[in-house]
Write a protein that holds these residues in place. Structure first.
Motif, PDB file in Angstrom:
ATOM      1  N   LEU A  29       0.855  -1.191   0.000  1.00  0.00           N
ATOM      2  CA  LEU A  29       0.000   0.000   0.000  1.00  0.00           C
ATOM      3  C   LEU A  29       0.886   1.235   0.000  1.00  0.00           C
ATOM      4  O   LEU A  29       1.847   1.288   0.763  1.00  0.00           O
ATOM      5  CB  LEU A  29      -0.819   0.069   1.288  1.00  0.00           C
ATOM      6  CG  LEU A  29      -2.205  -0.509   1.375  1.00  0.00           C
ATOM      7  CD1 LEU A  29      -2.770  -0.204   2.753  1.00  0.00           C
ATOM      8  CD2 LEU A  29      -3.132   0.020   0.308  1.00  0.00           C
ATOM      9  N   PRO A 147      -0.170   7.572  -6.191  1.00  0.00           N
ATOM     10  CA  PRO A 147       1.269   7.375  -5.971  1.00  0.00           C
ATOM     11  C   PRO A 147       1.906   6.225  -6.761  1.00  0.00           C
ATOM     12  O   PRO A 147       3.068   6.314  -7.133  1.00  0.00           O
ATOM     13  CB  PRO A 147       1.357   7.143  -4.464  1.00  0.00           C
ATOM     14  CG  PRO A 147       0.163   7.859  -3.915  1.00  0.00           C
ATOM     15  CD  PRO A 147      -0.922   7.689  -4.948  1.00  0.00           C
TER      16      PRO A 147
ATOM     17  N   CYS C  79       8.661   9.440   2.821  1.00  0.00           N
ATOM     18  CA  CYS C  79       8.350   8.468   1.768  1.00  0.00           C
ATOM     19  C   CYS C  79       6.873   8.516   1.379  1.00  0.00           C
ATOM     20  O   CYS C  79       6.002   8.589   2.227  1.00  0.00           O
ATOM     21  CB  CYS C  79       8.727   7.072   2.249  1.00  0.00           C
ATOM     22  SG  CYS C  79       8.361   5.786   1.058  1.00  0.00           S
ATOM     23  N   PHE C  80       6.588   8.480   0.062  1.00  0.00           N
ATOM     24  CA  PHE C  80       5.212   8.450  -0.455  1.00  0.00           C
ATOM     25  C   PHE C  80       4.678   7.009  -0.548  1.00  0.00           C
ATOM     26  O   PHE C  80       3.507   6.808  -0.804  1.00  0.00           O
ATOM     27  CB  PHE C  80       5.140   9.041  -1.870  1.00  0.00           C
ATOM     28  CG  PHE C  80       5.327  10.533  -1.972  1.00  0.00           C
ATOM     29  CD1 PHE C  80       5.797  11.293  -0.905  1.00  0.00           C
ATOM     30  CD2 PHE C  80       5.014  11.192  -3.156  1.00  0.00           C
ATOM     31  CE1 PHE C  80       5.961  12.675  -1.026  1.00  0.00           C
ATOM     32  CE2 PHE C  80       5.175  12.570  -3.286  1.00  0.00           C
ATOM     33  CZ  PHE C  80       5.654  13.310  -2.217  1.00  0.00           C
ATOM     34  N   GLY C  81       5.577   6.044  -0.429  1.00  0.00           N
ATOM     35  CA  GLY C  81       5.165   4.645  -0.626  1.00  0.00           C
ATOM     36  C   GLY C  81       4.813   4.334  -2.066  1.00  0.00           C
ATOM     37  O   GLY C  81       4.068   3.400  -2.344  1.00  0.00           O
ATOM     38  N   CYS C  82       5.358   5.124  -2.997  1.00  0.00           N
ATOM     39  CA  CYS C  82       4.960   4.991  -4.414  1.00  0.00           C
ATOM     40  C   CYS C  82       5.524   3.747  -5.063  1.00  0.00           C
ATOM     41  O   CYS C  82       5.026   3.291  -6.087  1.00  0.00           O
ATOM     42  CB  CYS C  82       5.398   6.220  -5.201  1.00  0.00           C
ATOM     43  SG  CYS C  82       7.193   6.450  -5.275  1.00  0.00           S
ATOM     44  N   GLY C  83       6.620   3.214  -4.490  1.00  0.00           N
ATOM     45  CA  GLY C  83       7.199   1.990  -5.041  1.00  0.00           C
ATOM     46  C   GLY C  83       8.075   2.214  -6.268  1.00  0.00           C
ATOM     47  O   GLY C  83       8.505   1.249  -6.889  1.00  0.00           O
ATOM     48  N   ASN C  84       8.369   3.477  -6.610  1.00  0.00           N
ATOM     49  CA  ASN C  84       9.245   3.707  -7.773  1.00  0.00           C
ATOM     50  C   ASN C  84      10.582   2.996  -7.592  1.00  0.00           C
ATOM     51  O   ASN C  84      11.083   2.346  -8.504  1.00  0.00           O
ATOM     52  CB  ASN C  84       9.508   5.208  -7.969  1.00  0.00           C
ATOM     53  CG  ASN C  84       8.271   5.967  -8.408  1.00  0.00           C
ATOM     54  OD1 ASN C  84       7.229   5.366  -8.677  1.00  0.00           O
ATOM     55  ND2 ASN C  84       8.374   7.279  -8.482  1.00  0.00           N
ATOM     56  N   VAL C 115       7.576  -2.104  -0.044  1.00  0.00           N
ATOM     57  CA  VAL C 115       6.796  -1.103   0.674  1.00  0.00           C
ATOM     58  C   VAL C 115       5.948  -1.805   1.736  1.00  0.00           C
ATOM     59  O   VAL C 115       5.183  -2.714   1.423  1.00  0.00           O
ATOM     60  CB  VAL C 115       5.913  -0.277  -0.287  1.00  0.00           C
ATOM     61  CG1 VAL C 115       5.008   0.662   0.492  1.00  0.00           C
ATOM     62  CG2 VAL C 115       6.779   0.526  -1.252  1.00  0.00           C
ATOM     63  N   GLY C 118       2.892   1.456   4.221  1.00  0.00           N
ATOM     64  CA  GLY C 118       2.839   2.737   3.524  1.00  0.00           C
ATOM     65  C   GLY C 118       4.172   3.378   3.201  1.00  0.00           C
ATOM     66  O   GLY C 118       4.201   4.434   2.575  1.00  0.00           O
ATOM     67  N   VAL C 119       5.290   2.751   3.635  1.00  0.00           N
ATOM     68  CA  VAL C 119       6.608   3.341   3.353  1.00  0.00           C
ATOM     69  C   VAL C 119       7.635   2.265   2.978  1.00  0.00           C
ATOM     70  O   VAL C 119       7.460   1.085   3.287  1.00  0.00           O
ATOM     71  CB  VAL C 119       7.161   4.151   4.561  1.00  0.00           C
ATOM     72  CG1 VAL C 119       6.348   5.415   4.797  1.00  0.00           C
ATOM     73  CG2 VAL C 119       7.215   3.301   5.812  1.00  0.00           C
ATOM     74  N   CYS C 145      13.125   8.574  -6.712  1.00  0.00           N
ATOM     75  CA  CYS C 145      12.320   8.957  -5.540  1.00  0.00           C
ATOM     76  C   CYS C 145      11.779  10.373  -5.703  1.00  0.00           C
ATOM     77  O   CYS C 145      12.550  11.301  -5.949  1.00  0.00           O
ATOM     78  CB  CYS C 145      13.184   8.871  -4.282  1.00  0.00           C
ATOM     79  SG  CYS C 145      12.272   9.362  -2.818  1.00  0.00           S
TER      80      CYS C 145
END
Lengths: 407, 132, 153
Positions: A29, A147, C79-84, C115, C118-119, C145
C-alpha cells in the motif's frame, strides 16, 4: 490479496493483516492507501437523527420519509460507491424523480464524455505499461494523487515492448503550473504553464507539429518537444484537474491536438480520475440514461443539463442524499452553505463535515475493506473485489435498497 | 508595515495532507497540513513573513487565516498554492463558466499579516459559517 | 544531509587528540564516514559545558549511524510509498522478473526494497550493487524517488 479503493488505480496486490480490530501489517500500500486502510478504525459514524444516536432502522425510515416528501431531491456522491450501489442509486433516483450527479461534474466529466463517446482515443494502463514510450502528465501530479501510477504503469515498470523501460525506452513529460513531485522526476521535460495558460500551450504544440514557430514558451524547448512527440512510437496523455480546469469549454482544442498527434503517430488519453469508481458511475449512467452525469429524472424521462449539476441543484433542491462523499469539505463555500441548509441525508462510513451537518446519518461498510463489489479503474478496466474485514454494517447497496423499500 | 500582497491561488494536492484527511478531518494534523498557503520567496519578503506566519487570505467570497510556508519551487511571485481543503474552499467562487467547473485553479485573493491575537481558522469555525 | 563542517562546529574544537586523530576536523570527517563514533570524543561526553553540543551532535548523527553498510538511509517520514524504487532497483528486477519488474508488489524474500505499512523498507542489503568488492555507484532508488526519502552517505 486485497484491493485498495483509495484511488482509481484500484491496486490489487495488497496484503493486509488485521488483529483485534486494528491494521497490524500491510504490504504494497502507498502512503495514501495506508491512510485509507487506517480510516477503517477512526471516526466511524453511527446512525443519527438531528445529532442524536438512533437505531439503524429509524435512520433509514427517516431518510425515506425526507426523500418521499421532497419535491426535487438531489442524490449526490457516487464516485466512492460500487457499481452495484450506483445501480441501486439510479433506481432510487428514477422512483423519486430526483436529480443525480457525481464529482465528475466539476472536473473530469467533460473529458470523460469524450473518452466514452470515442471522440478521444483511449487505452488501458496495461497497454501503457506494455507499449508506451512517452507519458505526458498534463495538469496532473500522480506522485501525489495516484502514488503508484508511475511504478505500476507509466514510467518505471518493464513491459512487453519496453524491457529497457525508464532507463532507455520511456520518457515522462510534465506540463504543470508548479514543479510538482512528479515534475521533479523528469526535470528535463518539465514545462511550466501559467494558470489558465494550457490552451495557449496546446496551440504552441500544434504550431510546432505543423512546422511553425510557436507563439509562447521557450521556442527552442518547444521545438525539441515537437520533435520528441514526432519521434514517439506510442504515447499517452494523462490529463489532470489542472488541464481540465484551465481548458473548460476549449476541450475541442485538445481533440484537435489528439487528432494531429494521431496523424503522425499513436497517442492515447487516460483521464486521471480521482475517486475509485467515478468512471464506473459515468459508464453506468451513460448506459442507463445516455448521459454521464447531471441527470434529472423529474417527470420520468432522464433530462441532462448544467442546471442539473450539483452546484446548481444544491441551491434549487429541497432535500439531498449524499453518499460516500464530503461535499461540505470539497465543494466551494457557497455550495457547501446551500447544502448545509437542506434536510441532508449522509450515507458514509466515517465522520465528515457533511455527516456533521446532516439531519440523518447512516453508517455504511467501507467498500473494498468491509464490503465487496465491482468498480471501474480510471482506464475502464472492471475490477471485482471481496471484503477482507468482517462487519455487521450494511453496504451502500443494501442501505439504498432498504431506503427504496421504505418509500 | 508589511504590504498587502495580491496573489492568484492555485489549489493542488499533497499526499501527506490527503493521508491526514483520510484519518480524520477534525484532527490538528489535518488542520496543520491544510491551513497553509505556499508562497514564493519574494512574496514572503514583501509580507515580511517567515514560515509559520499567520496570514489573512481574503477575497470576494470569503476569508481564512492560515500559516505561510515558503515554496521550494523555482520563482513564481504572485502565484500561491493551497492544498484542496475546506480552508481553500472558503475562497472558491461557485460562479462557473460554460464548463461549469468551479474556479479552484485561479483564485484571486489578497494576503496580509494578521494581528497577533488572530489564530488559524478552526474547522469548527468553518462548519459554523456553512451552517449559518 | 549534514556536512563535516556542521559536525565540526558541534565538537570541542580543541584538537586534544584523545580520539586518536590529530584534529577535531579529522574526527568530524571520521564521524561522517562512519569510521568514528561520537563516544570516542571523551571530552564531549565528560565535560558538562558541552552538554548542549553533545545533544545536538547525537541528533544530527542519528541518521548517519543508522545508515546501512551500503550507506543507504531511508527517511520514512518523507516516503510516499509509491514503489518507484522497488520497481527500479536492478536487484529487485532480477529477483522478480514477473512481479517487481512489472510494477507489482514483491513477494520474493530476495528483493532489497519493498513497501510496508505505507513506506519503503530495505532488506538483504548485502545484495545491493553498492556493496562488496565489485560495487558500482548504482542510484536507481534515489534517482526515482519523488521526495528524497532515500539517500546514500
Amino acid at each position: 490479496m486485497a484491493i485498495c479503493t483509495g484511488c482509481s488505480l484500484l491496486c490489487e496486490d495488497i496484503v493486509a493483516t488485521y488483529e483485534n480490530g486494528a491494521l497490524t501489517h500491510v504490504k504494497n500500500l502507498c502512503r495514501k492507501g495506508h491512510g485509507h486502510f487506517q480510516a477503517a478504525f477512526t471516526e466511524r459514524t453511527v446512525p443519527m437523527i438531528d445529532g442524536e444516536q438512533v437505531t439503524l432502522d429509524r435512520a433509514i425510515a427517516k431518510a425515506a420519509e425526507i426523500l418521499k416528501s421532497a419535491k426535487s431531491p438531489l442524490l449526490y456522491g457516487w464516485s466512492n460507491s460500487t457499481l452495484e450501489a450506483q445501480a441501486a442509486g439510479i433506481k432510487l433516483a428514477e422512483k423519486l424523480g430526483a436529480t443525480m450527479d457525481d464529482t465528475s461534474s466539476f472536473c473530469q466529466g467533460i473529458l470523460m464524455e469524450r473518452i466514452l463517446s470515442g471522440k478521444i482515443p483511449s487505452c488501458t494502463l496495461d497497454d501503457v505499461r506494455n507499449y508506451a514510450d512517452t507519458s505526458i502528465f498534463w495538469g496532473s501530479d500522480p506522485s501525489s494523487s495516484h502514488p503508484r501510477h508511475l511504478s505500476r504503469f507509466s514510467y518505471y515498470p518493464r513491459g512487453e515492448k519496453r524491457q529497457k523501460s525508464y532507463e532507455e525506452e520511456r520518457t515522462c513529460i510534465v506540463v504543470d503550473v508548479r514543479k510538482s513531485a512528479t515534475a521533479r522526476l523528469c526535470s528535463n521535460y518539465y514545462f511550466r504553464v501559467a494558470p489558465g495558460g494550457d490552451a495557449q500551450f496546446m496551440e504552441a504544440i500544434l504550431a510546432v507539429l505543423e512546422g511553425k514557430i510557436p507563439k509562447v514558451g521557450d521556442k527552442k524547448k518547444m521545438i525539441e518537444l515537437g520533435s520528441h512527440l514526432k519521434k514517439t512510437k506510442w504515447g499517452v496523455i494523462f490529463p489532470g484537474p489542472g488541464m481540465i480546469d484551465s481548458l473548460q469549454d476549449k476541450m475541442e482544442l485538445f481533440e484537435r491536438l489528439l487528432a494531429k498527434l494521431n496523424e503522425i503517430t499513436t497517442f492515447k488519453v487516460i483521464p486521471m480520475v480521482g475517486h475509485y469508481n467515478m468512471r464506473g458511475f459515468n459508464e453506468l449512467m451513460l448506459e442507463k440514461t445516455g448521459f454521464i452525469n447531471r441527470v434529472s429524472f423529474k417527470g420520468g424521462a432522464a433530462a441532462h443539463g448544467p442546471e442539473h449539476s450539483a452546484l446548481v441543484a444544491a441551491k434549487t433542491c429541497d432535500a439531498a442524499l449524499v453518499i460516500g462523499s464530503d461535499p461540505l469539505s470539497a465543494l466551494p463555500f457557497c455550495t457547501a452553505h446551500a447544502l448545509a441548509r437542506l434536510p441532508l441525508i449522509a450515507i458514509d462510513p466515517r465522520r465528515s463535515l457533511t455527516t456533521d451537518a446532516a439531519k440523518v446519518v447512516i453508517p455504511s461498510a467501507i467498500s473494498g475493506l468491509e464490503a465487496g463489489g465491482t468498480a471501474v479503474r480510471m482506464d475502464g478496466v472492471k475490477i471485482k473485489f471481496e471484503p477482507i474485514i468482517d462487519t455487521n454494517l450494511l453496504s451502500d447497496e443494501q442501505i439504498l435498497t432498504r431506503i427504496m423499500e421504505a418509500i | 508595515m508589511a504590504e498587502v500582497v495580491e496573489v492568484i491561488i492555485v489549489t493542488v494536492r499533497d499526499i501527506f495532507q490527503d493521508e491526514a484527511g483520510r484519518r480524520s478531518r477534525f484532527s490538528d494534523e489535518y488542520k496543520n497540513l491544510s491551513a497553509l498557503i505556499i508562497l514564493d520567496k519574494q512574496d514572503m519578503i514583501r509580507l515580511e513573513a517567515k514560515d509559520g506566519q499567520k496570514l489573512l487570505v481574503k477575497n470576494d467570497v470569503g476569508s481564512v487565516v492560515v500559516a505561510a510556508k515558503t515554496s521550494e519551487d523555482d520563482m513564481h511571485p504572485g502565484l500561491a498554492f493551497m492544498y484542496n481543503s475546506p480552508w481553500s474552499n472558503q475562497l472558491v467562487s461557485d460562479n462557473v463558466c460554460d464548463g461549469s467547473i468551479p474556479g479552484n485553479k485561479r483564485i484571486k485573493a489578497t494576503l496580509s499579516t494578521t494581528e497577533e491575537n488572530m489564530d488559524i481558522t478552526q474547522i469548527s469555525e468553518l462548519q459554523a459559517r456553512m451552517q449559518s | 544531509m549534514v556536512g563535516a563542517m556542521e559536525i565540526y562546529m558541534l565538537l570541542p574544537k580543541t584538537n586534544c587528540k584523545k580520539c586518536g586523530l590529530p584534529t577535531c576536523m579529522a574526527f568530524a570527517v571520521g564521524l561522517l564516514g562512519r569510521e568514528k563514533k561520537v563516544d570516542e570524543c571523551t571530552p564531549l561526553i565528560e565535560e558538562k559545558k558541552y552538554e548542549a553540543k553533545l545533544k545536538k551532535l547525537r541528533e544530527v548523527m542519528a541518521p548517519i549511524e543508522n545508515a546501512s553498510e551500503t550507506g543507504l538511509i531511508i527517511h520514512p517520514e518523507r516516503c510516499f510509498g509509491c514503489g518507484n524504487c522497488v520497481v527500479a532497483c536492478p536487484v529487485n528486477v532480477a529477483a522478480e522478473p514477473t512481479r517487481s519488474a512489472v510494477g507489482l508488489g514483491p513477494e520474493s524474500e530476495k528483493v532489497i526494497l519493498r513497501v510496508e505499512d505505507g513506506v519503503v523498507v530495505a532488506n538483504n542489503l548485502k545484495e545491493c550493487r553498492r556493496f562488496g568488492p565489485n560495487k558500482t555507484l548504482c542510484n536507481a532508488c534515489t534517482a526515482t524517488c519523488p521526495s528524497k526519502a532515500i539517500e546514500f552517505v
